[in-house]
Write a protein that holds these residues in place. Structure first.
Motif, short mmCIF file in Angstrom:
data_model
loop_
_atom_site.label_atom_id
_atom_site.label_comp_id
_atom_site.label_asym_id
_atom_site.label_seq_id
_atom_site.Cartn_x
_atom_site.Cartn_y
_atom_site.Cartn_z
N GLN A 210 0.85 -1.19 0.00
CA GLN A 210 0.00 0.00 0.00
C GLN A 210 0.89 1.24 0.00
N PRO A 211 0.38 2.35 -0.57
CA PRO A 211 1.16 3.59 -0.54
C PRO A 211 1.27 4.13 0.88
N VAL A 212 2.46 4.62 1.20
CA VAL A 212 2.71 5.07 2.57
C VAL A 212 2.14 6.47 2.78
N SER A 213 1.67 6.72 4.01
CA SER A 213 1.17 8.04 4.35
C SER A 213 2.32 9.02 4.53
N HIS A 214 1.98 10.30 4.60
CA HIS A 214 3.01 11.33 4.75
C HIS A 214 3.77 11.16 6.06
N ASP A 215 3.03 10.94 7.16
CA ASP A 215 3.68 10.80 8.47
C ASP A 215 4.55 9.55 8.54
N MET A 216 4.06 8.44 7.98
CA MET A 216 4.84 7.20 8.00
C MET A 216 6.07 7.33 7.11
N ALA B 177 11.90 7.53 6.19
CA ALA B 177 12.83 8.26 5.31
C ALA B 177 12.62 7.88 3.85
N ILE B 178 11.35 7.82 3.41
CA ILE B 178 11.01 7.57 2.02
C ILE B 178 10.00 8.63 1.59
N ALA B 179 9.66 8.63 0.30
CA ALA B 179 8.74 9.64 -0.23
C ALA B 179 7.29 9.25 0.03
N PRO B 180 6.43 10.21 0.38
CA PRO B 180 5.01 9.90 0.52
C PRO B 180 4.46 9.27 -0.76
N GLY B 181 3.67 8.23 -0.60
CA GLY B 181 3.11 7.54 -1.76
C GLY B 181 3.92 6.33 -2.19
N ASP B 182 5.18 6.21 -1.74
CA ASP B 182 5.95 5.00 -2.03
C ASP B 182 5.26 3.78 -1.40
#
Length: 244
Positions: free
Chosen positions: A113-119, A124-129
């Protein structure tokens, strides 16, 4: 004994009283519990209240109903309990070694699943990765000890499978050529949500220890965020504190 003006429900007060009777030996294994009619007369309560209190004791395994005979105190089994040091990074499997009984993993779900902004900021990755999202229940025998939800990097572990998580996640990480260095935890006691309560088979309103954990690889990279819920009936938490 029973305070009808208390904010604690009467059925919980009665359950606590009967539990104390069992723990003190006033009611021994094999003894009959007072009937619902007798409890109603003794405490001046409704039959439904008495039944609800006894139902809780049955679900906890402290008493058992025998058809046509009544309700009896069960023969208690020694509690399964783990001493978990809070100042060391141990896997649940490592923590159960003293029990001489392995911890078993039961995977509930695994999905990308795409990662949230806070996660994303924590990992240390881009939001949505994409990250792996998983839910696992950890049991000793058929007793649930830990329920966890985790978000783990996909780029380092693209071939993660349900079989890996039902076996050993850390063994899989090791096979990929990585080692886990440490974790940082924020720990708090709280009343669990209904899904956590059901997963841990908690029969009444009682707290669990909830840890939010960020785990790091030895290379210095964060790789997993976990929400971990410990069944406090089966844990003793320890920490070593030294004077400066």
């Amino acid at each position: 004994m029973i305070d009808k003006h208390s904010t604690v429900p009467v059925y919980l007060q009665l359950e606590a009283f009967l539990t104390a009777q069992i723990q003190s030996g006033a009611l021994k294994p094999g003894d009959a519990l007072p009937s619902e009619t007798a409890l109603c007369q003794q405490f001046g309560i409704a039959r439904m209240t008495a039944r609800k209190a006894v139902d809780y004791l049955v679900r906890q395994g402290k008493v058992e109903r025998r058809r046509g005979q009544g309700t009896y105190v069960t023969h208690a089994k020694p509690p399964l309990r783990i001493a978990l040091p809070l100042d060391r990074h141990l896997t649940s499997s490592e923590a159960t070694l003293a029990l001489n009984e392995p911890m078993v993993n039961r995977l509930i779900c695994l999905e990308r699943q795409p990662v949230s902004h806070d996660m994303a900021a924590l990992l240390a990755i881009a939001p949505g990765d994409d990250v792996w999202f998983m839910k696992r229940l950890r049991l000793v025998g058929d007793v649930p000890f830990v329920f966890e939800q985790s978000w783990m990097l996909c780029d380092l572990f693209p071939d993660l499978t349900p079989a890996d998580l039902n076996a050993s996640k850390y063994a899989y990480i090791s096979r990929k050529g990585y080692s886990v260095a440490r974790s940082e935890k924020q720990i708090r006691a709280e009343l669990p949500a209904r899904d956590v309560q059901e997963m841990l088979n908690i029969q009444r309103e009682e707290p669990v220890l909830h840890a939010t954990s960020l785990a790091w690889l030895s290379a210095g990279r964060p790789f997993e965020v976990s929400e971990i819920y410990y069944n406090q009936q089966h844990y003793v938490f320890t920490i070593t504190a030294e004077r400066p």
